[in-house]
Design a protein around this motif. Structure first.
Motif, mmCIF file in Angstrom:
data_model
loop_
_atom_site.group_PDB
_atom_site.id
_atom_site.type_symbol
_atom_site.label_atom_id
_atom_site.label_comp_id
_atom_site.label_asym_id
_atom_site.label_seq_id
_atom_site.Cartn_x
_atom_site.Cartn_y
_atom_site.Cartn_z
ATOM 1 N N UNK A 91 0.805 -1.217 0.000
ATOM 2 C CA UNK A 91 0.000 0.000 0.000
ATOM 3 C C UNK A 91 0.841 1.272 0.000
ATOM 4 N N UNK A 92 2.166 1.133 0.150
ATOM 5 C CA UNK A 92 3.045 2.298 0.015
ATOM 6 C C UNK A 92 3.552 2.442 -1.419
ATOM 7 N N UNK A 93 3.028 1.582 -2.323
ATOM 8 C CA UNK A 93 3.382 1.654 -3.739
ATOM 9 C C UNK A 93 4.537 0.780 -4.155
ATOM 10 N N UNK A 94 5.239 0.214 -3.203
ATOM 11 C CA UNK A 94 6.408 -0.617 -3.499
ATOM 12 C C UNK A 94 5.977 -1.965 -4.074
ATOM 13 N N UNK A 95 6.740 -2.460 -5.057
ATOM 14 C CA UNK A 95 6.475 -3.774 -5.622
ATOM 15 C C UNK A 95 6.644 -4.828 -4.538
ATOM 16 N N UNK A 96 5.677 -5.710 -4.412
ATOM 17 C CA UNK A 96 5.753 -6.803 -3.447
ATOM 18 C C UNK A 96 6.323 -8.044 -4.135
ATOM 19 N N UNK A 97 5.642 -8.497 -5.190
ATOM 20 C CA UNK A 97 6.106 -9.665 -5.946
ATOM 21 C C UNK A 97 5.749 -9.518 -7.415
ATOM 22 N N UNK A 98 6.619 -10.068 -8.252
ATOM 23 C CA UNK A 98 6.380 -10.106 -9.696
ATOM 24 C C UNK A 98 6.498 -11.566 -10.136
ATOM 25 N N UNK A 99 5.388 -12.329 -10.057
ATOM 26 C CA UNK A 99 5.444 -13.742 -10.433
ATOM 27 C C UNK A 99 6.001 -13.925 -11.846
ATOM 28 N N UNK A 100 6.692 -15.017 -12.035
ATOM 29 C CA UNK A 100 7.287 -15.387 -13.324
ATOM 30 C C UNK A 100 8.433 -14.472 -13.731
ATOM 31 N N UNK A 101 8.928 -13.664 -12.827
ATOM 32 C CA UNK A 101 10.106 -12.830 -13.071
ATOM 33 C C UNK A 101 11.139 -13.219 -12.023
ATOM 34 N N UNK A 102 11.717 -14.402 -12.207
ATOM 35 C CA UNK A 102 12.587 -14.959 -11.166
ATOM 36 C C UNK A 102 14.068 -14.952 -11.514
ATOM 37 N N UNK A 103 14.393 -14.903 -12.790
ATOM 38 C CA UNK A 103 15.810 -14.945 -13.164
ATOM 39 C C UNK A 103 16.497 -13.653 -12.717
ATOM 40 N N UNK A 104 17.808 -13.710 -12.679
ATOM 41 C CA UNK A 104 18.585 -12.528 -12.280
ATOM 42 C C UNK A 104 18.313 -11.353 -13.217
ATOM 43 N N UNK A 105 18.214 -11.653 -14.505
ATOM 44 C CA UNK A 105 17.935 -10.609 -15.497
ATOM 45 C C UNK A 105 16.541 -10.018 -15.283
ATOM 46 N N UNK A 106 15.568 -10.885 -15.037
ATOM 47 C CA UNK A 106 14.203 -10.424 -14.763
ATOM 48 C C UNK A 106 14.168 -9.552 -13.512
ATOM 49 N N UNK A 107 14.857 -9.980 -12.467
ATOM 50 C CA UNK A 107 14.848 -9.232 -11.208
ATOM 51 C C UNK A 107 15.460 -7.836 -11.393
ATOM 52 N N UNK A 108 16.503 -7.741 -12.215
ATOM 53 C CA UNK A 108 17.101 -6.433 -12.499
ATOM 54 C C UNK A 108 16.101 -5.533 -13.210
ATOM 55 N N UNK A 109 15.254 -6.135 -14.042
ATOM 56 C CA UNK A 109 14.260 -5.385 -14.805
ATOM 57 C C UNK A 109 13.153 -4.844 -13.904
ATOM 58 N N UNK A 110 12.743 -5.596 -12.886
ATOM 59 C CA UNK A 110 11.587 -5.212 -12.069
ATOM 60 C C UNK A 110 11.943 -4.575 -10.734
#
Length: 148
Positions: A91-110
């Protein structure tokens, strides 16, 4: 003539998106987790009260695919979830989880994905927002009115 659609579009662009707009009252956000949605100048808005009792306003749009995040008018939630890919936000606007974005490259993106905040001020329990990041504070814009 003044009711023509082109005048309405100009009003949205030049007036409503650049001035302070009343969107609600603190009584709508009595408990932590409370939220309500509205629109200003055709932009979807969500106003939340997080677990620390801080009130914030955001564009009600997921930063991943620009899907409307919350579709109900009001409620109480611990987490906001996008219906498109299931991203969740605190509720403070911060991303909690991005399912299916688990790789290191994906995590850098999100890692910096969060809800886009909107300028907000609360005066006498009234909640105002302004879509213009560079607008003067509410007290400067309507000082005489607020002092009455």
């Amino acid at each position: 003539k003044y009711s023509a659609p082109e005048y309405h579009e100009k009003d949205l662009e030049l007036v409503f998106s650049k001035s302070w707009q009343l969107v609600g009252h603190m009584s709508q956000l009595e408990k932590a987790g409370a939220f309500f949605t509205t629109e200003v100048a055709n932009e979807p808005i969500i106003v939340t009260r997080d677990k620390d009792d801080v009130v914030r306003a955001f564009y009600n749009v997921c930063p991943h695919r620009a899907t409307k995040l919350e579709r109900t008018e009001k409620g109480n939630k611990k987490i906001l979830q996008c219906g498109y890919h299931g991203w969740t936000f605190k509720l403070d606007g911060e991303l909690n989880k991005a399912p299916n974005f688990r790789s290191e490259e994906d995590q850098a993106c999100v890692k910096d994905a969060c809800l886009r905040s909107i300028r907000m001020e609360i005066i006498e329990g009234l909640i105002f927002v302004n879509l213009d990041d560079d607008a003067k504070p509410l007290s400067e814009s309507y000082g005489d009115f607020l002092r009455s």
